[in-house]
Design a protein around this motif. Structure first.
Motif, short mmCIF file in Angstrom:
data_model
loop_
_atom_site.label_atom_id
_atom_site.label_comp_id
_atom_site.label_asym_id
_atom_site.label_seq_id
_atom_site.Cartn_x
_atom_site.Cartn_y
_atom_site.Cartn_z
N LEU A 8 0.99 -1.17 0.00
CA LEU A 8 -0.01 0.02 -0.06
C LEU A 8 0.91 1.18 -0.03
O LEU A 8 0.49 2.24 -0.67
CB LEU A 8 -0.93 0.14 1.20
N GLU A 9 1.92 1.19 0.65
CA GLU A 9 2.98 2.44 0.76
C GLU A 9 3.52 2.70 -0.76
O GLU A 9 3.63 3.76 -1.21
CB GLU A 9 3.97 2.20 1.84
N THR A 10 3.83 1.59 -1.11
CA THR A 10 4.24 1.89 -2.70
C THR A 10 3.22 2.45 -3.53
O THR A 10 3.44 3.10 -4.59
CB THR A 10 4.73 0.51 -3.41
N ALA A 11 1.87 1.82 -3.38
CA ALA A 11 0.96 2.40 -4.20
C ALA A 11 0.66 3.82 -4.01
O ALA A 11 0.21 4.60 -4.96
CB ALA A 11 -0.15 1.66 -3.98
N PHE A 12 1.07 4.48 -2.75
CA PHE A 12 0.88 5.91 -2.22
C PHE A 12 2.01 6.88 -2.71
O PHE A 12 1.67 7.99 -2.62
CB PHE A 12 0.59 5.85 -0.93
N THR A 13 2.74 6.40 -3.39
CA THR A 13 4.11 7.15 -3.89
C THR A 13 3.60 8.50 -4.94
O THR A 13 2.86 7.97 -5.83
CB THR A 13 5.03 6.28 -4.59
N ASP A 14 3.73 9.50 -4.52
CA ASP A 14 3.49 10.60 -5.27
C ASP A 14 1.92 10.82 -5.19
O ASP A 14 1.61 11.36 -6.48
CB ASP A 14 4.18 10.74 -6.70
N VAL A 15 1.28 10.22 -4.51
CA VAL A 15 -0.14 10.45 -4.49
C VAL A 15 -0.90 11.83 -3.85
O VAL A 15 -0.10 12.30 -2.74
CB VAL A 15 -0.83 9.22 -4.00
N SER A 16 -1.45 12.50 -4.63
CA SER A 16 -2.10 13.83 -3.78
C SER A 16 -3.62 13.63 -3.47
O SER A 16 -4.10 14.30 -2.45
CB SER A 16 -2.23 14.81 -4.85
N TYR A 17 -4.49 12.81 -4.26
CA TYR A 17 -5.90 12.61 -3.86
C TYR A 17 -6.08 11.10 -3.81
O TYR A 17 -5.85 10.40 -4.67
CB TYR A 17 -6.68 13.30 -5.14
N VAL A 18 -6.88 10.66 -2.94
CA VAL A 18 -7.41 9.21 -2.87
C VAL A 18 -8.82 9.05 -2.67
O VAL A 18 -9.27 9.82 -2.05
CB VAL A 18 -6.68 8.87 -1.58
N TYR A 19 -9.34 8.18 -3.39
CA TYR A 19 -10.72 7.69 -3.54
C TYR A 19 -10.86 6.38 -2.88
O TYR A 19 -10.20 5.52 -3.55
CB TYR A 19 -11.35 7.71 -4.80
N HIS A 20 -11.16 6.13 -1.74
CA HIS A 20 -11.17 5.02 -1.21
C HIS A 20 -12.40 4.25 -1.50
O HIS A 20 -13.51 4.45 -0.74
CB HIS A 20 -10.94 4.95 0.29
N CYS A 21 -12.42 3.46 -2.30
CA CYS A 21 -13.72 2.80 -2.75
C CYS A 21 -13.55 1.23 -2.35
O CYS A 21 -14.85 0.65 -2.15
CB CYS A 21 -13.85 2.69 -4.13
N ALA A 22 -12.65 0.73 -1.72
CA ALA A 22 -12.34 -0.72 -1.70
C ALA A 22 -13.14 -0.99 -0.05
O ALA A 22 -13.46 -0.35 0.43
CB ALA A 22 -10.88 -1.12 -1.44
N ALA A 23 -13.83 -2.30 -0.28
CA ALA A 23 -14.77 -2.55 0.88
C ALA A 23 -15.06 -4.02 0.77
O ALA A 23 -15.06 -4.41 -0.36
CB ALA A 23 -15.72 -1.84 1.09
N LYS A 24 -15.44 -4.60 1.68
CA LYS A 24 -15.91 -5.94 2.01
C LYS A 24 -17.41 -5.65 2.16
O LYS A 24 -17.76 -5.20 2.91
CB LYS A 24 -15.32 -7.00 2.84
N VAL A 25 -18.14 -6.36 1.20
CA VAL A 25 -19.56 -6.32 1.37
C VAL A 25 -20.20 -7.56 1.62
O VAL A 25 -20.02 -8.97 0.87
CB VAL A 25 -20.47 -5.58 0.23
N SER A 26 -20.60 -7.88 2.96
CA SER A 26 -21.33 -9.12 3.26
C SER A 26 -22.49 -9.20 4.39
O SER A 26 -22.03 -7.98 5.17
CB SER A 26 -20.27 -10.21 3.61
N PHE A 27 -23.38 -9.87 4.39
CA PHE A 27 -24.40 -9.82 5.48
C PHE A 27 -24.52 -11.13 6.12
O PHE A 27 -25.50 -11.28 6.99
CB PHE A 27 -25.67 -9.43 5.07
#
Length: 337
Positions: A68-87
């Motif tokens: 995750l730290e590698t993915a954030f290199t030089d990033v200015s804006y983040v859209y956090h859409c990842a999630a687990k959906v279960s009932f």
């Protein structure tokens, strides 16, 4: 650079499709090659394969901090859409890990890097509770922690708490709370199962209500809020509150008028709450004997008979926002299938 987590999901795909029309560099996180290929195919169907290729796709998991730290290199804006959906109650730990711990990781790395602003995709399930005398929910409605809640609802609320912590520590944030999201591209997941079930002859319905919204509206609200100076706010995204009966009838009418399914009928049997509760006991036994996932838990039964409605005046007033007409949208969506 813009980073999108959950880039291979419904919201993630449509968000990337929109962001790809802009000039800023985009990076997106994916977990499986199969899902990445599916999104690539969707871009190709939209004649946007060149835009797909421009996205910097990074295989990572929001629970894998080094990746995750590698993915954030030089990033200015983040859209956090990842999630687990279960009932399913059996997924309690997975929901906690993916939605709460995963969001905490995203927030922590955002705080320690060059990220200027974070948009988190929450859910109306994280909102407060209506009462006997007031069934209208808004962004400020108090949450009754003694009420019956699904593990999913609890995990999304917990994730919001991590985002608010980030805000208190200096990170600009916005949260969107969409209802049930409809959109094309994922026919075997989420809201598309409503359409599939009606197509296959579902005959039962309840008179509870649910909030629905088009994925294009969710994306439009997210991108508009991220480009604004707004921070430290959450916004309900519900185009319409509709009963299950009304929704199922609309879907049946749209399917019946399409060329692919002319024999579809509207559900005609009203199921009362006590009947659903009885069925849940039988389902519990069946699930124990055959190791199946449960669907009729206390929280899901409550949702089937819920009568709360959502006040969306905040998003409308704040950014002069108008939702798509869901009657028209559903008709067009089903015609594309």
């Amino acid at each position: 650079m813009i980073l999108v987590t959950g880039g291979t999901g419904l919201v993630g795909f449509h968000l990337l499709l929109q962001l790809s029309l802009e000039k800023e560099a985009i990076r997106a996180i994916y977990r499986s090659e199969k899902k990445l290929q599916h999104v690539k195919n969707l871009f190709q169907k939209e004649n946007k394969l060149a835009e797909f290729e421009k996205i910097d796709w990074v295989q990572a998991d929001i629970l894998d901090i080094p990746a995750l730290e590698t993915a954030f290199t030089d990033v200015s804006y983040v859209y956090h859409c990842a999630a687990k959906v279960s009932f399913d109650p059996k997924d309690e730990d997975k929901l906690y890990q993916n939605n709460i711990v995963g969001t905490a990781n995203v927030v922590n790395i955002s705080l320690s890097t060059t990220v200027k602003k974070l948009c988190y995709v929450s859910s109306i399930s994280a909102l407060g509770n209506g009462t006997e005398h007031n069934l209208i929910l808004n962004e400020e409605t108090e949450r009754n922690n003694e009420a019956v809640r699904s593990d999913y609802s609890i995990s999304k609320f917990g994730a919001e708490m991590e985002v608010w912590r980030g805000f208190q520590e200096g990170l600009d944030v916005v949260i969107v709370n969409p209802g049930v999201i409809f959109g094309n591209g994922f026919p075997k997941e989420g809201s598309s199962l409503f359409i599939q079930n009606i197509k296959e002859g579902q005959s039962f319905y309840t008179l509870g209500k649910l909030g629905i919204v088009a994925v294009e509206d969710v994306v439009k609200a997210m991108t508009t809020l991220m480009k604004s100076t707004i921070s430290g706010e959450r916004f309900i995204l519900v185009a319409e509150d509709v009963t299950y009966k009304e929704l199922f009838d609309r879907i049946a009418d749209c399917l019946a008028s399409s060329a692919s399914a002319t024999k579809v009928k509207k559900p005609k049997y009203l199921v009362k709450k006590w009947q659903t509760q009885t069925a849940s006991v039988l389902e519990f036994v069946f699930a124990k004997l055959f190791f199946r996932k449960r669907m009729l838990t206390k929280s899901t039964i409550n949702s089937l008979y819920n009568l709360e409605i959502h006040d969306t005046s905040k998003i409308k007033k704040t950014i002069d926002f108008e939702f798509l007409d869901m009657k028209v949208y559903l008709k067009e969506l089903i015609e594309k299938r």
